[in-house]
Design a protein around this motif. Sequence first.
Motif, PDB file in Angstrom:
ATOM      1  N   GLY A  34       9.611   2.994   3.635  1.00 55.71           N
ATOM      2  CA  GLY A  34       8.830   2.780   2.414  1.00 55.71           C
ATOM      3  C   GLY A  34       7.589   1.960   2.682  1.00 55.71           C
ATOM      4  O   GLY A  34       6.880   2.186   3.641  1.00 55.71           O
ATOM      5  N   GLY A  35       7.338   0.950   1.865  1.00 58.56           N
ATOM      6  CA  GLY A  35       6.137   0.123   2.003  1.00 58.56           C
ATOM      7  C   GLY A  35       4.996   0.661   1.167  1.00 58.56           C
ATOM      8  O   GLY A  35       5.017   1.789   0.694  1.00 58.56           O
ATOM      9  N   ALA A  36       3.991  -0.165   0.975  1.00 58.81           N
ATOM     10  CA  ALA A  36       2.809   0.212   0.200  1.00 58.81           C
ATOM     11  C   ALA A  36       1.907   1.119   1.036  1.00 58.81           C
ATOM     12  O   ALA A  36       1.751   0.911   2.243  1.00 58.81           O
ATOM     13  CB  ALA A  36       2.045  -1.031  -0.228  1.00 58.81           C
ATOM     14  N   VAL A  37       1.306   2.105   0.412  1.00 58.93           N
ATOM     15  CA  VAL A  37       0.382   2.994   1.107  1.00 58.93           C
ATOM     16  C   VAL A  37      -0.900   2.221   1.383  1.00 58.93           C
ATOM     17  O   VAL A  37      -1.529   1.694   0.471  1.00 58.93           O
ATOM     18  CB  VAL A  37       0.092   4.258   0.264  1.00 58.93           C
ATOM     19  N   ARG A  82      -0.448   6.106   5.889  1.00 61.09           N
ATOM     20  CA  ARG A  82       0.173   5.003   6.626  1.00 61.09           C
ATOM     21  C   ARG A  82       0.558   3.926   5.628  1.00 61.09           C
ATOM     22  O   ARG A  82      -0.198   3.640   4.711  1.00 61.09           O
ATOM     23  CB  ARG A  82      -0.778   4.449   7.676  1.00 61.09           C
ATOM     24  N   THR A  83       1.738   3.331   5.839  1.00 59.06           N
ATOM     25  CA  THR A  83       2.227   2.323   4.904  1.00 59.06           C
ATOM     26  C   THR A  83       2.281   0.938   5.557  1.00 59.06           C
ATOM     27  O   THR A  83       2.194   0.807   6.775  1.00 59.06           O
ATOM     28  CB  THR A  83       3.638   2.667   4.389  1.00 59.06           C
ATOM     29  N   SER A  84       2.488  -0.054   4.711  1.00 60.65           N
ATOM     30  CA  SER A  84       2.588  -1.437   5.192  1.00 60.65           C
ATOM     31  C   SER A  84       3.847  -1.670   6.011  1.00 60.65           C
ATOM     32  O   SER A  84       3.951  -2.665   6.714  1.00 60.65           O
ATOM     33  CB  SER A  84       2.555  -2.403   4.001  1.00 60.65           C
ATOM     34  N   ALA A  85       4.796  -0.759   5.945  1.00 60.41           N
ATOM     35  CA  ALA A  85       6.036  -0.877   6.713  1.00 60.41           C
ATOM     36  C   ALA A  85       5.944  -0.109   8.029  1.00 60.41           C
ATOM     37  O   ALA A  85       6.958   0.247   8.624  1.00 60.41           O
ATOM     38  CB  ALA A  85       7.208  -0.357   5.889  1.00 60.41           C
ATOM     39  N   ASP A  86       4.718   0.161   8.478  1.00 58.85           N
ATOM     40  CA  ASP A  86       4.473   0.915   9.714  1.00 58.85           C
ATOM     41  C   ASP A  86       5.098   2.306   9.685  1.00 58.85           C
ATOM     42  O   ASP A  86       5.464   2.851  10.719  1.00 58.85           O
ATOM     43  CB  ASP A  86       4.959   0.145  10.949  1.00 58.85           C
ATOM     44  N   ASP A  87       5.225   2.857   8.488  1.00 54.08           N
ATOM     45  CA  ASP A  87       5.713   4.226   8.342  1.00 54.08           C
ATOM     46  C   ASP A  87       4.505   5.144   8.247  1.00 54.08           C
ATOM     47  O   ASP A  87       3.445   4.755   7.770  1.00 54.08           O
ATOM     48  CB  ASP A  87       6.564   4.347   7.063  1.00 54.08           C
ATOM     49  N   VAL A  88       4.676   6.357   8.734  1.00 58.32           N
ATOM     50  CA  VAL A  88       3.645   7.374   8.613  1.00 58.32           C
ATOM     51  C   VAL A  88       4.259   8.539   7.855  1.00 58.32           C
ATOM     52  O   VAL A  88       5.364   8.989   8.168  1.00 58.32           O
ATOM     53  CB  VAL A  88       3.144   7.835  10.000  1.00 58.32           C
ATOM     54  N   LEU A  89       3.521   8.990   6.836  1.00 57.77           N
ATOM     55  CA  LEU A  89       3.925  10.156   6.057  1.00 57.77           C
ATOM     56  C   LEU A  89       2.940  11.281   6.340  1.00 57.77           C
ATOM     57  O   LEU A  89       1.738  11.031   6.485  1.00 57.77           O
ATOM     58  CB  LEU A  89       3.889   9.860   4.553  1.00 57.77           C
ATOM     59  N   PHE A  90       3.432  12.494   6.406  1.00 57.55           N
ATOM     60  CA  PHE A  90       2.581  13.671   6.487  1.00 57.55           C
ATOM     61  C   PHE A  90       2.746  14.423   5.183  1.00 57.55           C
ATOM     62  O   PHE A  90       3.867  14.582   4.689  1.00 57.55           O
ATOM     63  CB  PHE A  90       2.977  14.548   7.685  1.00 57.55           C
ATOM     64  N   LEU A  91       1.628  14.852   4.604  1.00 60.82           N
ATOM     65  CA  LEU A  91       1.652  15.546   3.327  1.00 60.82           C
ATOM     66  C   LEU A  91       0.965  16.896   3.442  1.00 60.82           C
ATOM     67  O   LEU A  91       0.089  17.083   4.291  1.00 60.82           O
ATOM     68  CB  LEU A  91       0.941  14.713   2.247  1.00 60.82           C
ATOM     69  N   ARG A  92       1.365  17.805   2.568  1.00 51.93           N
ATOM     70  CA  ARG A  92       0.753  19.134   2.485  1.00 51.93           C
ATOM     71  C   ARG A  92       0.405  19.403   1.029  1.00 51.93           C
ATOM     72  O   ARG A  92       1.164  19.058   0.127  1.00 51.93           O
ATOM     73  CB  ARG A  92       1.723  20.227   2.952  1.00 51.93           C
TER      74      ARG A  92
END
Length: 122
Positions: free
Chosen positions: A68-71, A84-94
């Motif tokens: 999670g985390g803030a975008v 990219r989020t504040s929790a060092d997560d990366v999301l890919f979107l389509r």
Amino acid sequence: MIRFRWLLAAAMPAVLASGCGSGTEDLARRAAEEFTAAVAAGDAERACGLLTERARQDAECSSLDLPGGAVESVEVWGDAAQARTSADDVLFLRELTSGWRVAGAGCAPQGERPYTCEVGGP
């Protein structure tokens, strides 16, 4: 007067293109924020509803355990985006006909190799 009209007509596509980019980025950001908020709230049903069908097939929707985390940032390339989020997560979107959906979540870079994702993928 004719010269002014020609200049205006020539400049209009560039003005329209620049405006579309920010609107598209806002829509992709909104989808990423909805997804991360659903994950943070423990609303797996809502989070899964924001996944692409392919990512949903890969996900265990009853128990999404993602950072999670803030975008923090969003980059858009046509119908694809990366958040990219504040929790060092990366999301890919389509971008689909139904709007922006998350195609990959819980993603981490692997050096020269493609990202690995807990749900879906790039």
